[in-house]
Structures are given as C-alpha cells and as structure tokens.
Design a protein around this motif. Structure first.
Motif, PDB file in Angstrom:
ATOM      1  N   SER A 103      -6.296  -9.168  12.258  1.00 12.17           N
ATOM      2  CA  SER A 103      -6.826  -9.137  10.894  1.00 12.17           C
ATOM      3  C   SER A 103      -6.501  -7.788  10.278  1.00 12.17           C
ATOM      4  O   SER A 103      -6.689  -6.750  10.916  1.00 12.17           O
ATOM      5  CB  SER A 103      -8.345  -9.355  10.898  1.00 12.17           C
ATOM      6  N   ALA A 104      -6.018  -7.811   9.041  1.00 14.65           N
ATOM      7  CA  ALA A 104      -5.666  -6.585   8.333  1.00 14.65           C
ATOM      8  C   ALA A 104      -5.641  -6.895   6.839  1.00 14.65           C
ATOM      9  O   ALA A 104      -6.020  -7.989   6.415  1.00 14.65           O
ATOM     10  CB  ALA A 104      -4.317  -6.056   8.810  1.00 14.65           C
ATOM     11  N   THR A 105      -5.200  -5.937   6.049  1.00 20.17           N
ATOM     12  CA  THR A 105      -5.069  -6.133   4.604  1.00 20.17           C
ATOM     13  C   THR A 105      -3.610  -6.408   4.286  1.00 20.17           C
ATOM     14  O   THR A 105      -2.749  -5.581   4.596  1.00 20.17           O
ATOM     15  CB  THR A 105      -5.541  -4.893   3.827  1.00 20.17           C
ATOM     16  N   CYS A 106      -3.329  -7.564   3.688  1.00 15.28           N
ATOM     17  CA  CYS A 106      -1.943  -7.941   3.424  1.00 15.28           C
ATOM     18  C   CYS A 106      -1.342  -7.082   2.310  1.00 15.28           C
ATOM     19  O   CYS A 106      -2.054  -6.399   1.573  1.00 15.28           O
ATOM     20  CB  CYS A 106      -1.854  -9.425   3.063  1.00 15.28           C
ATOM     21  N   LYS A 107      -0.013  -7.138   2.204  1.00 11.82           N
ATOM     22  CA  LYS A 107       0.684  -6.332   1.199  1.00 11.82           C
ATOM     23  C   LYS A 107       0.225  -6.671  -0.212  1.00 11.82           C
ATOM     24  O   LYS A 107       0.049  -5.784  -1.057  1.00 11.82           O
ATOM     25  CB  LYS A 107       2.189  -6.545   1.316  1.00 11.82           C
ATOM     26  N   LYS A 108       0.038  -7.964  -0.474  1.00 11.50           N
ATOM     27  CA  LYS A 108      -0.365  -8.393  -1.814  1.00 11.50           C
ATOM     28  C   LYS A 108      -1.700  -7.759  -2.210  1.00 11.50           C
ATOM     29  O   LYS A 108      -1.836  -7.218  -3.314  1.00 11.50           O
ATOM     30  CB  LYS A 108      -0.468  -9.918  -1.855  1.00 11.50           C
ATOM     31  N   CYS A 109      -2.665  -7.810  -1.301  1.00  7.86           N
ATOM     32  CA  CYS A 109      -3.972  -7.231  -1.603  1.00  7.86           C
ATOM     33  C   CYS A 109      -3.891  -5.713  -1.690  1.00  7.86           C
ATOM     34  O   CYS A 109      -4.576  -5.093  -2.511  1.00  7.86           O
ATOM     35  CB  CYS A 109      -4.984  -7.656  -0.540  1.00  7.86           C
ATOM     36  N   SER A 110      -3.065  -5.108  -0.835  1.00  9.47           N
ATOM     37  CA  SER A 110      -2.899  -3.649  -0.878  1.00  9.47           C
ATOM     38  C   SER A 110      -2.306  -3.219  -2.207  1.00  9.47           C
ATOM     39  O   SER A 110      -2.760  -2.241  -2.820  1.00  9.47           O
ATOM     40  CB  SER A 110      -2.006  -3.186   0.268  1.00  9.47           C
ATOM     41  N   GLU A 111      -1.289  -3.956  -2.667  1.00 11.54           N
ATOM     42  CA  GLU A 111      -0.656  -3.620  -3.944  1.00 11.54           C
ATOM     43  C   GLU A 111      -1.620  -3.801  -5.109  1.00 11.54           C
ATOM     44  O   GLU A 111      -1.654  -2.994  -6.042  1.00 11.54           O
ATOM     45  CB  GLU A 111       0.596  -4.482  -4.140  1.00 11.54           C
ATOM     46  N   GLU A 112      -2.427  -4.885  -5.055  1.00  7.08           N
ATOM     47  CA  GLU A 112      -3.407  -5.109  -6.121  1.00  7.08           C
ATOM     48  C   GLU A 112      -4.464  -4.008  -6.142  1.00  7.08           C
ATOM     49  O   GLU A 112      -4.870  -3.530  -7.207  1.00  7.08           O
ATOM     50  CB  GLU A 112      -4.070  -6.475  -5.931  1.00  7.08           C
ATOM     51  N   ARG A 113      -4.891  -3.588  -4.946  1.00  5.53           N
ATOM     52  CA  ARG A 113      -5.886  -2.518  -4.871  1.00  5.53           C
ATOM     53  C   ARG A 113      -5.311  -1.201  -5.389  1.00  5.53           C
ATOM     54  O   ARG A 113      -5.982  -0.473  -6.128  1.00  5.53           O
ATOM     55  CB  ARG A 113      -6.346  -2.343  -3.425  1.00  5.53           C
ATOM     56  N   GLU A 114      -4.070  -0.908  -5.010  1.00  2.25           N
ATOM     57  CA  GLU A 114      -3.432   0.323  -5.475  1.00  2.25           C
ATOM     58  C   GLU A 114      -3.266   0.307  -6.999  1.00  2.25           C
ATOM     59  O   GLU A 114      -3.464   1.329  -7.665  1.00  2.25           O
ATOM     60  CB  GLU A 114      -2.080   0.501  -4.793  1.00  2.25           C
ATOM     61  N   ALA A 115      -2.887  -0.870  -7.554  1.00  2.00           N
ATOM     62  CA  ALA A 115      -2.737  -0.978  -8.999  1.00  2.00           C
ATOM     63  C   ALA A 115      -4.077  -0.759  -9.701  1.00  2.00           C
ATOM     64  O   ALA A 115      -4.154  -0.084 -10.741  1.00  2.00           O
ATOM     65  CB  ALA A 115      -2.166  -2.341  -9.365  1.00  2.00           C
ATOM     66  N   GLN A 116      -5.148  -1.314  -9.120  1.00  2.00           N
ATOM     67  CA  GLN A 116      -6.474  -1.131  -9.704  1.00  2.00           C
ATOM     68  C   GLN A 116      -6.901   0.335  -9.635  1.00  2.00           C
ATOM     69  O   GLN A 116      -7.465   0.870 -10.597  1.00  2.00           O
ATOM     70  CB  GLN A 116      -7.493  -2.002  -8.967  1.00  2.00           C
ATOM     71  N   GLU A 117      -6.609   0.975  -8.500  1.00  2.00           N
ATOM     72  CA  GLU A 117      -6.962   2.389  -8.352  1.00  2.00           C
ATOM     73  C   GLU A 117      -6.198   3.254  -9.356  1.00  2.00           C
ATOM     74  O   GLU A 117      -6.750   4.198  -9.915  1.00  2.00           O
ATOM     75  CB  GLU A 117      -6.681   2.853  -6.921  1.00  2.00           C
ATOM     76  N   ARG A 118      -4.910   2.908  -9.571  1.00  2.00           N
ATOM     77  CA  ARG A 118      -4.122   3.667 -10.556  1.00  2.00           C
ATOM     78  C   ARG A 118      -4.686   3.489 -11.965  1.00  2.00           C
ATOM     79  O   ARG A 118      -4.762   4.441 -12.745  1.00  2.00           O
ATOM     80  CB  ARG A 118      -2.658   3.229 -10.513  1.00  2.00           C
ATOM     81  N   ALA A 119      -5.078   2.240 -12.290  1.00  2.00           N
ATOM     82  CA  ALA A 119      -5.641   1.981 -13.619  1.00  2.00           C
ATOM     83  C   ALA A 119      -6.962   2.730 -13.806  1.00  2.00           C
ATOM     84  O   ALA A 119      -7.216   3.308 -14.867  1.00  2.00           O
ATOM     85  CB  ALA A 119      -5.858   0.476 -13.807  1.00  2.00           C
ATOM     86  N   GLU A 120      -7.805   2.735 -12.769  1.00  2.00           N
ATOM     87  CA  GLU A 120      -9.078   3.447 -12.861  1.00  2.00           C
ATOM     88  C   GLU A 120      -8.852   4.954 -12.976  1.00  2.00           C
ATOM     89  O   GLU A 120      -9.561   5.635 -13.722  1.00  2.00           O
ATOM     90  CB  GLU A 120      -9.940   3.131 -11.637  1.00  2.00           C
TER      91      GLU A 120
END
Length: 278
Positions: free
Chosen positions: A95-112
């Motif tokens: 179990s881990a964090t997939c690339k898609k979720c990692s990219e979405e999280r990074e995009a959200q962090e950049r927007a914030e």
C-alpha cells in the motif's frame, strides 16, 4: 487437527485451506528471498491508500513510494507465524500513494502556497503604504576597522549593511543589518554607489561621524535576499529571531524546496545504484 480432516465437510475443508493461504501468504512473502527492491520488477498487488484503487501495477507508483512499502515489509517481527509449502499461495501486498494522487496533492499544495503568497503580498502592499520615512541615526567611529559588511555592489543599493562584527565599533555603536550609509562626515552619499561610499569611509579622518538610514518601522531586513521588506513578508516566528538571522518567507520556502529536491535526487540516485548492483 489433520487427523479429523476427513470428518469435516468438503466445503469447510476447502475454506480452511483457503483461510490458511489468505492469512499466512502475505507474511510468508515478507521473508521471501524473492522480495525485490527493484520497484519496476516488483511483483504482487498494489493499492493506493488515498484513492483506494487496488490491484495496480508498480508503474502506478513512484520508486520512492514502492521502496518505502518494501522496506516496511522487511521490518515484520521475527516471531510472526511464517509458513511455506506447496499448498501455500504467496502474494505480496503493498500500500502506498499512487502517482496520480501524489500529483494531485502536489498541485493542491502549489495552489495553496500561491494563495498564501498573494495574501502576503497584499498585506505587504498595505504595510508599505502605511510605512513612514526611515529614521536617521548618527554613529561616531573613533577607530578602524569599523566592522561592517556591505551588500554586494551589483545590488545597486549603495552601502547597505548586511552584517556587523561583534566587538567592533559598528556593533558597539548599535549599527544593525539593513541600515544604509547616507552621509560620511560632511559628504552626502545617499545616491552614491558602494565603491564611492567605501572610498569616503576609508579617506575620512577619525573620529568620523557617519549617518545611517535605519530600517523603517513596519519593515524588516532579509539577510538572504539582502532587501528591506515589509513586515508581513516575514513569518511571526522569524521576526522573533535575532536580526542577523531573519529571512523573508519567500527565501525560506525557496531554501526548503531546494533541500527537498536535493534529498529526493539523492534517494533516487541511491536506488538506481542499488538496482544496478543487484
């Protein structure tokens, strides 16, 4: 017990065998010699802890995420009930964090982060509008060296003090980082470049009176970018530090980002080296 297996219904016997496979297979795989630390060739079932997708290939995850999951499997306690045999079906579940979720999280962090920067900039503009003129401070130097370090000449800020040496005349006289030399003796040098001000300081007879422009009220000096900036561009915690250690939030975030990239690059290089070696 095995001696009573014949007395059990066939369905129950099959379910018991299947239960043994499900409960023991993952633990057996954890100690298997076939456990591969090369994430591109790792076998088994992968699931994402964020979006919940299951049975994903290893390519859906970054090397860092897969290696972290593999390392976690290797830390299983030695007293685990590890079984093996021809009737044991072995699977590796990660179990881990997939690339898609990692990219979405990074995009959200950049927007914030961008929203926070815009809010800080708006506060800074308001603070600059309310900022009064800098106070002029007179300091008399009776001996050399003065113990002041100026900003780089290419900054075009004249003689802007970025550091004072402890125990030297400048520090004893209360000169602080962010102060600018505007007059040496009777010579006005507010618009002069660094070389011209340094020449005046060097040629002046002692004792010499030097006039500085202090950092304005509502502003602070960043020792990293070497600029006088509005106070909202510094975190509250940063403004509690000594003046010679204060950095604006933009410089802090840039330094943290560079450190994170360096750590990630180092980890990827180490993983590539380990994969090539084995």
């Amino acid at each position: 017990p095995a001696e009573h297996a014949d007395a059990l219904p066939p369905t129950l016997t099959r379910r018991s065998a299947d239960l043994r496979r499900r409960c023991c297979g993952w633990a057996s795989m954890a100690k298997s010699d076939a456990l591969n630390t090369d994430w591109q060739r790792s076998a088994g079932d992968f699931s994402c802890v964020v979006c919940g997708r299951k049975r994903l290939p290893a390519s859906e995850f970054s090397s860092k995420q897969v290696e972290k999951a593999l390392a976690a499997l290797k830390t299983l306690p030695a007293e685990r009930d590890i079984r093996s045999g021809p009737d044991i079906e072995q699977h590796l579940f990660l179990s881990a964090t997939c690339k898609k979720c990692s990219e979405e999280r990074e995009a959200q962090e950049r927007a914030e982060a961008e929203q926070r920067r815009e809010a800080r900039q708006q506060e800074a503009e308001k603070a600059e509008a309310a900022m009064g003129p800098p106070e002029r401070v007179v300091v008399v130097f009776e001996e050399r060296p003065f113990g002041m370090t100026p900003a780089k000449a290419e900054d075009g800020e004249g003689y802007l003090v970025v550091k004072t040496s402890e125990g030297k005349p400048a520090a004893k006289g209360g000169v602080r980082p962010g102060w600018r030399v505007v007059q040496v003796a009777d010579a006005d040098c507010a618009g002069s470049d660094l070389a011209a001000v340094q020449a005046l300081l060097k040629a002046a007879d002692l004792p010499v009176q030097v006039i500085f422009e202090a950092v304005p009220s509502g502003a602070d000096f960043c020792t990293s970018c070497q600029k006088v900036l509005a106070a909202p561009l510094f975190s509250r915690k940063m403004r509690t530090k000594p003046v010679e250690k204060r950095r604006c939030t933009t410089c802090v975030e840039a330094a943290e980002g560079a450190e994170a990239e360096a750590r990630e690059a180092s980890a990827e290089a180490a993983a590539a080296s380990a994969a090539a070696a084995g």
